[in-house]
Design an enzyme around this catalytic site. Structure first.
Site, PDB file in Angstrom:
ATOM      1  N   ASN A  47      -2.265   0.024   6.666  1.00 37.41           N
ATOM      2  CA  ASN A  47      -1.736  -1.169   7.126  1.00 37.41           C
ATOM      3  C   ASN A  47      -0.847  -2.190   6.115  1.00 37.41           C
ATOM      4  O   ASN A  47      -0.768  -3.159   6.174  1.00 37.41           O
ATOM      5  CB  ASN A  47      -3.035  -2.149   7.715  1.00 37.41           C
ATOM      6  CG  ASN A  47      -4.087  -2.295   6.465  1.00 37.41           C
ATOM      7  OD1 ASN A  47      -3.828  -1.977   5.614  1.00 37.41           O
ATOM      8  ND2 ASN A  47      -4.983  -3.152   7.111  1.00 37.41           N
TER       9      ASN A  47
ATOM     10  N   LYS B 295       0.712  -1.191  -0.140  1.00 29.57           N
ATOM     11  CA  LYS B 295      -0.118  -0.145  -0.031  1.00 29.57           C
ATOM     12  C   LYS B 295       0.772   1.175   0.165  1.00 29.57           C
ATOM     13  O   LYS B 295       1.992   1.254   0.313  1.00 29.57           O
ATOM     14  CB  LYS B 295      -1.006  -0.177   1.275  1.00 29.57           C
ATOM     15  CG  LYS B 295      -1.895  -1.330   1.067  1.00 29.57           C
ATOM     16  CD  LYS B 295      -2.878  -0.880   2.172  1.00 29.57           C
ATOM     17  CE  LYS B 295      -4.218  -2.074   2.062  1.00 29.57           C
ATOM     18  NZ  LYS B 295      -5.221  -2.080   3.186  1.00 29.57           N
TER      19      LYS B 295
ATOM     20  N   HIS C  75      -2.332  -5.402   1.117  1.00 25.05           N
ATOM     21  CA  HIS C  75      -3.532  -6.065   0.775  1.00 25.05           C
ATOM     22  C   HIS C  75      -3.307  -7.440   0.785  1.00 25.05           C
ATOM     23  O   HIS C  75      -2.459  -7.937   0.374  1.00 25.05           O
ATOM     24  CB  HIS C  75      -4.301  -5.459  -0.365  1.00 25.05           C
ATOM     25  CG  HIS C  75      -5.500  -6.235  -0.882  1.00 25.05           C
ATOM     26  ND1 HIS C  75      -6.666  -5.886  -0.199  1.00 25.05           N
ATOM     27  CD2 HIS C  75      -5.589  -7.163  -1.687  1.00 25.05           C
ATOM     28  CE1 HIS C  75      -7.708  -6.621  -0.705  1.00 25.05           C
ATOM     29  NE2 HIS C  75      -6.830  -7.579  -1.757  1.00 25.05           N
TER      30      HIS C  75
ATOM     31  N   ARG D 147       1.917  -7.070   8.781  1.00 29.09           N
ATOM     32  CA  ARG D 147       1.548  -5.714   9.406  1.00 29.09           C
ATOM     33  C   ARG D 147       1.960  -5.542  10.617  1.00 29.09           C
ATOM     34  O   ARG D 147       2.060  -4.271  10.991  1.00 29.09           O
ATOM     35  CB  ARG D 147      -0.118  -5.977   9.402  1.00 29.09           C
ATOM     36  CG  ARG D 147      -0.735  -5.893   8.019  1.00 29.09           C
ATOM     37  CD  ARG D 147      -2.175  -6.496   8.020  1.00 29.09           C
ATOM     38  NE  ARG D 147      -2.849  -5.998   6.591  1.00 29.09           N
ATOM     39  CZ  ARG D 147      -4.132  -6.397   6.406  1.00 29.09           C
ATOM     40  NH1 ARG D 147      -4.767  -7.196   7.138  1.00 29.09           N
ATOM     41  NH2 ARG D 147      -4.693  -5.734   5.254  1.00 29.09           N
TER      42      ARG D 147
ATOM     43  N   GLU E 162      -9.538  -9.752  -8.401  1.00 27.69           N
ATOM     44  CA  GLU E 162      -8.526  -8.585  -7.974  1.00 27.69           C
ATOM     45  C   GLU E 162      -7.484  -8.495  -8.792  1.00 27.69           C
ATOM     46  O   GLU E 162      -6.851  -7.601  -9.262  1.00 27.69           O
ATOM     47  CB  GLU E 162      -8.258  -8.677  -6.612  1.00 27.69           C
ATOM     48  CG  GLU E 162      -9.266  -8.290  -5.759  1.00 27.69           C
ATOM     49  CD  GLU E 162      -9.129  -8.517  -4.117  1.00 27.69           C
ATOM     50  OE1 GLU E 162      -9.972  -8.239  -3.280  1.00 27.69           O
ATOM     51  OE2 GLU E 162      -8.049  -9.105  -3.732  1.00 27.69           O
TER      52      GLU E 162
ATOM     53  N   TYR F 110     -12.172  -1.237  -3.963  1.00 28.19           N
ATOM     54  CA  TYR F 110     -12.954  -1.438  -2.718  1.00 28.19           C
ATOM     55  C   TYR F 110     -14.206  -1.172  -2.505  1.00 28.19           C
ATOM     56  O   TYR F 110     -14.838  -1.131  -1.545  1.00 28.19           O
ATOM     57  CB  TYR F 110     -12.148  -0.413  -1.622  1.00 28.19           C
ATOM     58  CG  TYR F 110     -10.665  -0.867  -1.399  1.00 28.19           C
ATOM     59  CD1 TYR F 110     -10.764  -2.030  -0.628  1.00 28.19           C
ATOM     60  CD2 TYR F 110      -9.663  -0.423  -1.654  1.00 28.19           C
ATOM     61  CE1 TYR F 110      -9.203  -2.529   0.048  1.00 28.19           C
ATOM     62  CE2 TYR F 110      -8.297  -0.850  -1.496  1.00 28.19           C
ATOM     63  CZ  TYR F 110      -8.147  -2.056  -0.477  1.00 28.19           C
ATOM     64  OH  TYR F 110      -6.882  -2.359  -0.317  1.00 28.19           O
TER      65      TYR F 110
ATOM     66  N   ARG G 278      -2.877 -14.763   3.989  1.00 28.61           N
ATOM     67  CA  ARG G 278      -3.487 -13.864   5.027  1.00 28.61           C
ATOM     68  C   ARG G 278      -2.733 -14.141   6.519  1.00 28.61           C
ATOM     69  O   ARG G 278      -2.688 -13.316   7.372  1.00 28.61           O
ATOM     70  CB  ARG G 278      -5.054 -14.449   5.289  1.00 28.61           C
ATOM     71  CG  ARG G 278      -5.902 -13.733   3.980  1.00 28.61           C
ATOM     72  CD  ARG G 278      -6.242 -12.577   4.001  1.00 28.61           C
ATOM     73  NE  ARG G 278      -6.773 -11.818   5.081  1.00 28.61           N
ATOM     74  CZ  ARG G 278      -7.504 -10.616   4.828  1.00 28.61           C
ATOM     75  NH1 ARG G 278      -7.764 -10.071   3.774  1.00 28.61           N
ATOM     76  NH2 ARG G 278      -8.060 -10.200   6.140  1.00 28.61           N
TER      77      ARG G 278
ATOM     78  N   PHE H  67     -15.511   4.074   6.727  1.00 29.21           N
ATOM     79  CA  PHE H  67     -13.883   4.492   6.206  1.00 29.21           C
ATOM     80  C   PHE H  67     -13.777   4.511   5.096  1.00 29.21           C
ATOM     81  O   PHE H  67     -12.805   4.585   4.351  1.00 29.21           O
ATOM     82  CB  PHE H  67     -12.882   3.738   7.105  1.00 29.21           C
ATOM     83  CG  PHE H  67     -13.309   1.775   6.521  1.00 29.21           C
ATOM     84  CD1 PHE H  67     -12.810   1.306   5.508  1.00 29.21           C
ATOM     85  CD2 PHE H  67     -14.072   1.206   7.747  1.00 29.21           C
ATOM     86  CE1 PHE H  67     -12.962   0.066   5.186  1.00 29.21           C
ATOM     87  CE2 PHE H  67     -14.173  -0.186   7.253  1.00 29.21           C
ATOM     88  CZ  PHE H  67     -13.738  -0.619   5.954  1.00 29.21           C
TER      89      PHE H  67
ATOM     90  N   THR I   5      -6.340  -7.033  10.413  1.00 29.24           N
ATOM     91  CA  THR I   5      -6.096  -5.837   9.552  1.00 29.24           C
ATOM     92  C   THR I   5      -5.435  -4.938  10.441  1.00 29.24           C
ATOM     93  O   THR I   5      -4.784  -3.887  10.084  1.00 29.24           O
ATOM     94  CB  THR I   5      -7.739  -5.489   9.477  1.00 29.24           C
ATOM     95  OG1 THR I   5      -8.303  -6.528   8.696  1.00 29.24           O
ATOM     96  CG2 THR I   5      -7.864  -4.016   8.826  1.00 29.24           C
TER      97      THR I   5
HETATM   98  N1  UDP Z   1      -9.994  -0.329   7.053  1.00 30.80           N
HETATM   99  C1  UDP Z   1     -10.026   0.868   7.710  1.00 30.80           C
HETATM  100  N2  UDP Z   1     -10.595   0.867   8.718  1.00 30.80           N
HETATM  101  C2  UDP Z   1     -11.246  -0.280   9.232  1.00 30.80           C
HETATM  102  C3  UDP Z   1     -11.282  -1.481   8.578  1.00 30.80           C
HETATM  103  C4  UDP Z   1     -10.608  -1.322   7.178  1.00 30.80           C
HETATM  104  O1  UDP Z   1      -9.303   1.978   7.191  1.00 30.80           O
HETATM  105  O2  UDP Z   1     -12.113   0.094  10.308  1.00 30.80           O
HETATM  106  C5  UDP Z   1      -9.247  -0.452   5.751  1.00 30.80           C
HETATM  107  C6  UDP Z   1      -7.860  -1.024   5.902  1.00 30.80           C
HETATM  108  O3  UDP Z   1      -6.828  -0.406   4.994  1.00 30.80           O
HETATM  109  C7  UDP Z   1      -8.081  -2.103   5.408  1.00 30.80           C
HETATM  110  C8  UDP Z   1      -9.127  -1.996   4.412  1.00 30.80           C
HETATM  111  O4  UDP Z   1      -9.833  -0.853   4.681  1.00 30.80           O
HETATM  112  O5  UDP Z   1      -7.420  -3.194   5.061  1.00 30.80           O
HETATM  113  C9  UDP Z   1     -10.113  -3.117   3.801  1.00 30.80           C
HETATM  114  O6  UDP Z   1     -10.796  -3.675   5.076  1.00 30.80           O
HETATM  115  P1  UDP Z   1     -11.029  -5.075   5.135  1.00 30.80           P
HETATM  116  O7  UDP Z   1     -11.963  -5.548   6.415  1.00 30.80           O
HETATM  117  O8  UDP Z   1     -11.304  -5.970   3.938  1.00 30.80           O
HETATM  118  O9  UDP Z   1      -9.506  -5.676   5.765  1.00 30.80           O
HETATM  119  P2  UDP Z   1      -8.239  -6.682   5.132  1.00 30.80           P
HETATM  120  O10 UDP Z   1      -8.880  -7.569   4.396  1.00 30.80           O
HETATM  121  O11 UDP Z   1      -7.520  -5.751   4.286  1.00 30.80           O
HETATM  122  O12 UDP Z   1      -7.458  -7.142   6.362  1.00 30.80           O
HETATM  123 MG    MG Z   2     -10.485  -7.367   2.953  1.00 31.13          MG
END
Ligand code: UDP
Ligand code: MG
Length: 140
Positions: free
Chosen positions: A114, A11, A117, A104, A128, A51, A87, A59, A93
């Site tokens: 974070n 990112k 992705h 992370r 994707e 997204y 993952r 957010f 996250t």
């Molecule tokens: N995100 C955020 N606030 C939140 C949750 C997610 O800013 O409370 C952002 C963060 O960059 C995250 C992305 O949105 O990686 C996508 O969210 P997701 O829940 O899909 O998390 P991920 O799959 O990336 O762990």
């Molecule tokens: Mg996600």
């Protein structure tokens, strides 16, 4: 159908902080083969489309601004059990909740910024990957 592939982006803040190489090392040392890779500046429209599943979340606007704030490094990765193993390698996250030794935990600066992705399913990995790469950009 399991494809043994996943999709990732390093990112914008991680690229800007100079951690692209260190994160890529962790990905390779984690047993993933890079099948496609490019540095790319996302437009707001592209970030919003990528997204779109989060459109109703509070957010979303900040996420779109952040993901289009500077270049990202997009990759298609291959490994047995790629989606789940990746993952695990990236961690939760929120870096405050991410396990020791995860990408992370090491490099994310906040829950929003974070570092990386990782696709959450084989189906989304395919969608994707196709969003970012044409077939001729992926090695066999
Ligand atoms: N995100 C955020 N606030 C939140 C949750 C997610 O800013 O409370 C952002 C963060 O960059 C995250 C992305 O949105 O990686 C996508 O969210 P997701 O829940 O899909 O998390 P991920 O799959 O990336 O762990
Ligand atoms: Mg996600």
């Amino acid at each position: 159908m399991a494809t043994n592939r996943t999709f990732t982006m390093i990112k914008p803040e991680a690229v800007a902080n100079g951690t692209t190489g260190k994160i890529t090392d962790m990905i390779i040392e984690g047993g993933f083969k890079i099948k496609a890779m490019k540095l790319k500046q996302l437009s707001k429209e592209e970030a919003g489309e990528f997204y779109a599943v989060h459109k109703e979340r509070p957010f979303y606007g900040e996420l779109v601004d952040y993901m289009s704030s500077g270049p990202i490094v997009a990759m298609i990765l291959e490994k047995d059990n790629a989606v789940a193993d990746f993952r695990a390698l990236i961690g939760a996250t929120d870096p405050a909740e991410a396990a020791e030794g995860t990408i992370r935990k090491k490099y994310a600066t906040s829950k929003a910024e974070n570092a990386v992705h990782g696709s959450d399913s084989d189906e989304n990995a395919e969608i994707e990957s196709n969003f970012h790469f044409d077939a001729e950009e992926v090695v066999g």
